[in-house]
Design a protein around this motif. Structure first.
Motif, PDB file in Angstrom:
ATOM      1  N   ILE A  23       0.878  -1.183   0.000  1.00  0.00           N
ATOM      2  CA  ILE A  23       0.000   0.000   0.000  1.00  0.00           C
ATOM      3  C   ILE A  23       0.910   1.225   0.000  1.00  0.00           C
ATOM      4  O   ILE A  23       1.153   1.858   1.032  1.00  0.00           O
ATOM      5  N   GLU A  24       1.443   1.546  -1.173  1.00  0.00           N
ATOM      6  CA  GLU A  24       2.489   2.570  -1.301  1.00  0.00           C
ATOM      7  C   GLU A  24       1.862   3.960  -1.450  1.00  0.00           C
ATOM      8  O   GLU A  24       1.957   4.600  -2.504  1.00  0.00           O
ATOM      9  N   SER A  25       1.236   4.422  -0.381  1.00  0.00           N
ATOM     10  CA  SER A  25       0.435   5.646  -0.451  1.00  0.00           C
ATOM     11  C   SER A  25       1.257   6.926  -0.560  1.00  0.00           C
ATOM     12  O   SER A  25       0.698   7.989  -0.848  1.00  0.00           O
ATOM     13  N   THR A  26       2.582   6.852  -0.336  1.00  0.00           N
ATOM     14  CA  THR A  26       3.419   8.054  -0.442  1.00  0.00           C
ATOM     15  C   THR A  26       4.181   8.121  -1.761  1.00  0.00           C
ATOM     16  O   THR A  26       4.908   9.091  -2.004  1.00  0.00           O
ATOM     17  N   GLU A  27       4.036   7.107  -2.598  1.00  0.00           N
ATOM     18  CA  GLU A  27       4.693   7.128  -3.911  1.00  0.00           C
ATOM     19  C   GLU A  27       4.109   8.263  -4.758  1.00  0.00           C
ATOM     20  O   GLU A  27       2.890   8.488  -4.774  1.00  0.00           O
ATOM     21  N   ASN A  28       4.983   8.960  -5.475  1.00  0.00           N
ATOM     22  CA  ASN A  28       4.560  10.137  -6.251  1.00  0.00           C
ATOM     23  C   ASN A  28       3.443   9.807  -7.239  1.00  0.00           C
ATOM     24  O   ASN A  28       2.501  10.592  -7.411  1.00  0.00           O
ATOM     25  N   LEU A  29       3.549   8.647  -7.888  1.00  0.00           N
ATOM     26  CA  LEU A  29       2.550   8.278  -8.888  1.00  0.00           C
ATOM     27  C   LEU A  29       1.173   8.104  -8.248  1.00  0.00           C
ATOM     28  O   LEU A  29       0.154   8.541  -8.803  1.00  0.00           O
ATOM     29  N   ILE A  30       1.139   7.493  -7.077  1.00  0.00           N
ATOM     30  CA  ILE A  30      -0.137   7.277  -6.389  1.00  0.00           C
ATOM     31  C   ILE A  30      -0.681   8.586  -5.837  1.00  0.00           C
ATOM     32  O   ILE A  30      -1.888   8.868  -5.938  1.00  0.00           O
ATOM     33  N   VAL A  31       0.187   9.422  -5.267  1.00  0.00           N
ATOM     34  CA  VAL A  31      -0.257  10.721  -4.746  1.00  0.00           C
ATOM     35  C   VAL A  31      -0.825  11.580  -5.870  1.00  0.00           C
ATOM     36  O   VAL A  31      -1.885  12.209  -5.730  1.00  0.00           O
ATOM     37  N   SER A  32      -0.128  11.593  -7.005  1.00  0.00           N
ATOM     38  CA  SER A  32      -0.586  12.383  -8.146  1.00  0.00           C
ATOM     39  C   SER A  32      -1.936  11.889  -8.657  1.00  0.00           C
ATOM     40  O   SER A  32      -2.836  12.684  -8.954  1.00  0.00           O
ATOM     41  N   LYS A  33      -2.078  10.569  -8.753  1.00  0.00           N
ATOM     42  CA  LYS A  33      -3.340  10.003  -9.236  1.00  0.00           C
ATOM     43  C   LYS A  33      -4.471  10.298  -8.252  1.00  0.00           C
ATOM     44  O   LYS A  33      -5.593  10.644  -8.659  1.00  0.00           O
ATOM     45  N   ALA A  34      -4.202  10.178  -6.955  1.00  0.00           N
ATOM     46  CA  ALA A  34      -5.232  10.459  -5.946  1.00  0.00           C
ATOM     47  C   ALA A  34      -5.710  11.907  -6.047  1.00  0.00           C
ATOM     48  O   ALA A  34      -6.914  12.185  -5.971  1.00  0.00           O
ATOM     49  N   ASN A  35      -4.779  12.833  -6.234  1.00  0.00           N
ATOM     50  CA  ASN A  35      -5.143  14.254  -6.333  1.00  0.00           C
ATOM     51  C   ASN A  35      -5.931  14.555  -7.601  1.00  0.00           C
ATOM     52  O   ASN A  35      -6.762  15.470  -7.621  1.00  0.00           O
ATOM     53  N   SER A  36      -5.683  13.782  -8.656  1.00  0.00           N
ATOM     54  CA  SER A  36      -6.423  14.010  -9.904  1.00  0.00           C
ATOM     55  C   SER A  36      -7.836  13.432  -9.843  1.00  0.00           C
ATOM     56  O   SER A  36      -8.721  13.867 -10.580  1.00  0.00           O
ATOM     57  N   ILE A  37      -8.053  12.451  -8.961  1.00  0.00           N
ATOM     58  CA  ILE A  37      -9.373  11.809  -8.852  1.00  0.00           C
ATOM     59  C   ILE A  37     -10.263  12.534  -7.858  1.00  0.00           C
ATOM     60  O   ILE A  37     -11.437  12.811  -8.134  1.00  0.00           O
ATOM     61  N   ALA A  38      -9.713  12.823  -6.684  1.00  0.00           N
ATOM     62  CA  ALA A  38     -10.514  13.367  -5.581  1.00  0.00           C
ATOM     63  C   ALA A  38      -9.977  14.723  -5.141  1.00  0.00           C
ATOM     64  O   ALA A  38      -8.769  14.903  -5.009  1.00  0.00           O
ATOM     65  N   LYS A  39     -10.885  15.642  -4.903  1.00  0.00           N
ATOM     66  CA  LYS A  39     -10.493  16.983  -4.464  1.00  0.00           C
ATOM     67  C   LYS A  39     -10.456  17.098  -2.944  1.00  0.00           C
ATOM     68  O   LYS A  39      -9.772  17.955  -2.401  1.00  0.00           O
ATOM     69  N   GLY A  40     -11.226  16.239  -2.261  1.00  0.00           N
ATOM     70  CA  GLY A  40     -11.281  16.319  -0.806  1.00  0.00           C
ATOM     71  C   GLY A  40     -11.384  14.947  -0.176  1.00  0.00           C
ATOM     72  O   GLY A  40     -10.900  13.951  -0.728  1.00  0.00           O
ATOM     73  N   LYS A  41     -12.065  14.880   0.998  1.00  0.00           N
ATOM     74  CA  LYS A  41     -12.152  13.638   1.757  1.00  0.00           C
ATOM     75  C   LYS A  41     -13.595  13.192   1.986  1.00  0.00           C
ATOM     76  O   LYS A  41     -13.863  12.349   2.838  1.00  0.00           O
ATOM     77  N   SER A  42     -14.515  13.749   1.222  1.00  0.00           N
ATOM     78  CA  SER A  42     -15.920  13.408   1.418  1.00  0.00           C
ATOM     79  C   SER A  42     -16.210  12.012   0.883  1.00  0.00           C
ATOM     80  O   SER A  42     -15.412  11.427   0.140  1.00  0.00           O
ATOM     81  N   ILE A  43     -17.375  11.503   1.232  1.00  0.00           N
ATOM     82  CA  ILE A  43     -17.743  10.173   0.756  1.00  0.00           C
ATOM     83  C   ILE A  43     -17.924  10.168  -0.760  1.00  0.00           C
ATOM     84  O   ILE A  43     -17.694   9.152  -1.425  1.00  0.00           O
ATOM     85  N   ASP A  44     -18.290  11.312  -1.333  1.00  0.00           N
ATOM     86  CA  ASP A  44     -18.391  11.403  -2.796  1.00  0.00           C
ATOM     87  C   ASP A  44     -17.010  11.325  -3.440  1.00  0.00           C
ATOM     88  O   ASP A  44     -16.843  10.726  -4.512  1.00  0.00           O
ATOM     89  N   ASP A  45     -16.005  11.927  -2.789  1.00  0.00           N
ATOM     90  CA  ASP A  45     -14.630  11.820  -3.295  1.00  0.00           C
ATOM     91  C   ASP A  45     -14.156  10.369  -3.245  1.00  0.00           C
ATOM     92  O   ASP A  45     -13.503   9.880  -4.177  1.00  0.00           O
TER      93      ASP A  45
END
Length: 362
Positions: A136-158
């Motif tokens: 679960i490599e949550s600090t890898e740049n590729l995963i961080v970048s992808k997460a930011n492109s998918i979700a803007k916040g922490k809501s259940i909709d995100d």
């Protein structure tokens, strides 16, 4: 002609009603879920030992325990030697020790009452659930970048957007399994290759959530089939090994199964997911069980999925055949009984109302 049409229509209506009744009996978990009712299953694990001489035995079996969407009761162990049950929260370990004088079957039974519908629950949020870990490599740049492109916040909709992305991005491998590296089901590899099994689906969703600071964990368990077979699967379980996700949003924990996908598997429980708990915790319990059993004895076999057990004996000349299955005898007997009742009801109806029979108008 009108009478004949009426008879045929009545026949069709009765056939449809009978078919619906029989389908409900066979596939009742679906209907229980629609009604928000709990579903009960009886699980059986059998461990058949074949020995040529008396031998000492140390065996550890990991079983599920009570959790937010399940209740485990009626645990029964057919063994006359020493038995110790150690509770680890969402899982428990049954430690069996003693002497096998002859070939013997150790049988473990338990009942699982599974909740259905929208189930949210309270549970302490710890730092571990937002940190990077193996697979679960949550600090890898590729995963961080992808997460930011998918979700803007922490809501259940995100989080739903992350869930939908994972479900669409990863495809189940059609040939040799390439979604993991060694024993690690890697979120990063799954993101790069777009291939993986349920473990990669779960780990990638968890990694993307954690990259956004959303607490999440990968869950290890069994997926219960709607129609279990009657044959006992040797070295397997009728309820297959599975992995899914629990995530934290709006002050509650929620369920999601990104490998199955769809609205029904997000923030809603289907009564078919039997949890052993957080995957890394189960691995630690399994490793400690291997260490305990292997102390002073010969380690004969260790299996982590779908059955989770370890066997060690004082003699190496031991054969074991494990099998895991669901006790569905009552369901299938009820199905057969329902068919008989419907046939009798049909005959009685025709006897009292001969005009309903097509034969009487032949």
């Amino acid at each position: 002609m009108n009478i004949l049409c009426s008879i045929i229509l009545n026949k069709i209506i009765r056939t449809i009603i009978y078919a619906i009744v029989l389908i409900i009996i066979l596939l009742y978990p679906i209907f229980f879920r629609l009604l928000g009712l709990p579903v009960k299953y009886k699980f059986v694990e059998e461990y058949n030992f074949k020995v040529n001489e008396p031998t000492g035995l140390k065996m550890a079996v990991i079983l599920p325990s009570d959790g937010p969407y399940q209740e485990i009761t009626n645990v029964d162990i057919s063994w006359e030697g020493d038995t110790e049950i150690i509770d680890h929260g969402t899982a428990r370990v049954v430690r069996i020790s003693g002497k096998l004088e002859d070939s013997f079957c150790i049988r473990i039974k338990y009942t699982a009452k599974m909740k259905t519908g929208r189930i949210n629950w309270d549970e302490k949020v710890i730092d571990k659930y937002i940190q990077d870990e193996s697979g679960i490599e949550s600090t890898e740049n590729l995963i961080v970048s992808k997460a930011n492109s998918i979700a803007k916040g922490k809501s259940i909709d995100d989080i739903r957007e992350i869930y939908n992305f994972v479900n669409k991005h990863i495809k189940w491998p059609t040939g040799d399994r390439i979604g993991s590296e060694g024993d690690v089901q890697s979120a990063l590899t799954a993101l790069k290759t777009g291939e993986g099994v349920c473990g990669e689906f779960a780990n990638l969703m968890v990694a993307l959530c954690r990259a956004k600071g959303i607490p999440a964990k990968s869950i290890s368990g069994l997926f219960i089939p709607l129609l279990p077979g009657l044959k006992k699967p040797i070295w397997n379980h009728q309820a297959g090994a599975h992995a899914w996700v629990e995530f934290y949003a709006d002050g509650k924990w929620h369920f999601a199964d990104p490998s199955h996908g769809g609205a029904m598997n997000f923030n809603s429980i289907d009564g078919l997911h039997l949890s052993y708990g957080e995957k890394e915790s189960i691995k630690q319990i399994y490793d400690s069980s291997v260490k305990w059993a292997g102390t002073d004895y010969h380690l004969i076999v260790a299996m982590s999925n779908p059955l989770k057990f370890v066997v060690a004996t004082s003699s190496e000349n031991v054969i074991i055949e494990p099998a895991g299955f669901l006790d569905t005898n009552n369901r299938y007997l009820f199905f057969i009984a329902a068919i008989i009742v419907l046939i009798i009801a049909e005959r009685l109806l025709i006897c009292h109302h001969p005009a309903l029979s097509l034969d009487s108008h032949g």
